[in-house]
Scaffold this active site. Sequence first.
Site, PDB file in Angstrom:
ATOM      1  N   TRP A 156      -2.384  66.511  91.143  1.00 30.25           N
ATOM      2  CA  TRP A 156      -2.262  67.376  89.977  1.00 30.25           C
ATOM      3  C   TRP A 156      -3.037  68.657  90.258  1.00 30.25           C
ATOM      4  O   TRP A 156      -3.865  68.710  91.167  1.00 30.25           O
ATOM      5  CB  TRP A 156      -2.717  66.686  88.697  1.00 30.25           C
ATOM      6  N   ASP A 160      -6.266  62.319  94.906  1.00 32.75           N
ATOM      7  CA  ASP A 160      -6.958  61.045  94.913  1.00 32.75           C
ATOM      8  C   ASP A 160      -7.019  60.525  96.341  1.00 32.75           C
ATOM      9  O   ASP A 160      -6.106  60.742  97.135  1.00 32.75           O
ATOM     10  CB  ASP A 160      -6.228  60.026  94.030  1.00 32.75           C
TER      11      ASP A 160
END
Length: 184
Positions: free
Chosen positions: A113, A132
């Site tokens: 994101w 991540d």
Amino acid sequence: MNWLLSLIDRVTERRVRQTAHVHGRRSFVTRLGTALVGGAVLPMLPFDRSGQFGSAMAAGSSGGAKAKAPDKSQDPTQCEYWRYCAFDGFLCTCCGGSLTQCPPGTEASKVSWVGTCLNPQDGRHYLVSYNDCCGKGSCGECLCNNNERERPGYRLGVHNDINWCMANTSSMFHCTTSIIVGAA
């Protein structure tokens, strides 16, 4: 000694009777209630504590000079770091990685994101990609959840509450990096 006690009793009785003639019981109860409620509300009123902060800083420094508090917006191990404006997860800087590198034994997520963060040093906004790191169990150190300008879940590219490891072979989330993509 008895005459002194007798005098105190007579003066006190006279004052109490005079007060009772002038003020009724209801006015006494009203004033007592006002004082009790006012005393309970007084600590809730706003007041300026900035002077206390300055004296605490001066007391903690050596030589009487005021100590400068560390700028958390420039420390990558703090949630207040400027790149973490849309961050949600564990900081890789606390988990064996860095701002841009996943810790050993993990791999960067294939999807991420993006947030737009203001760098206070140069006053410019930057696009920051949050990736991540996947493949190990949760780091558990330095949890941050900043939702500045977060969008609803139906706009996945700007939503930070999703397990972005879902596209990797291992969907276990470990920590998150924050990589500057470019100027906004």
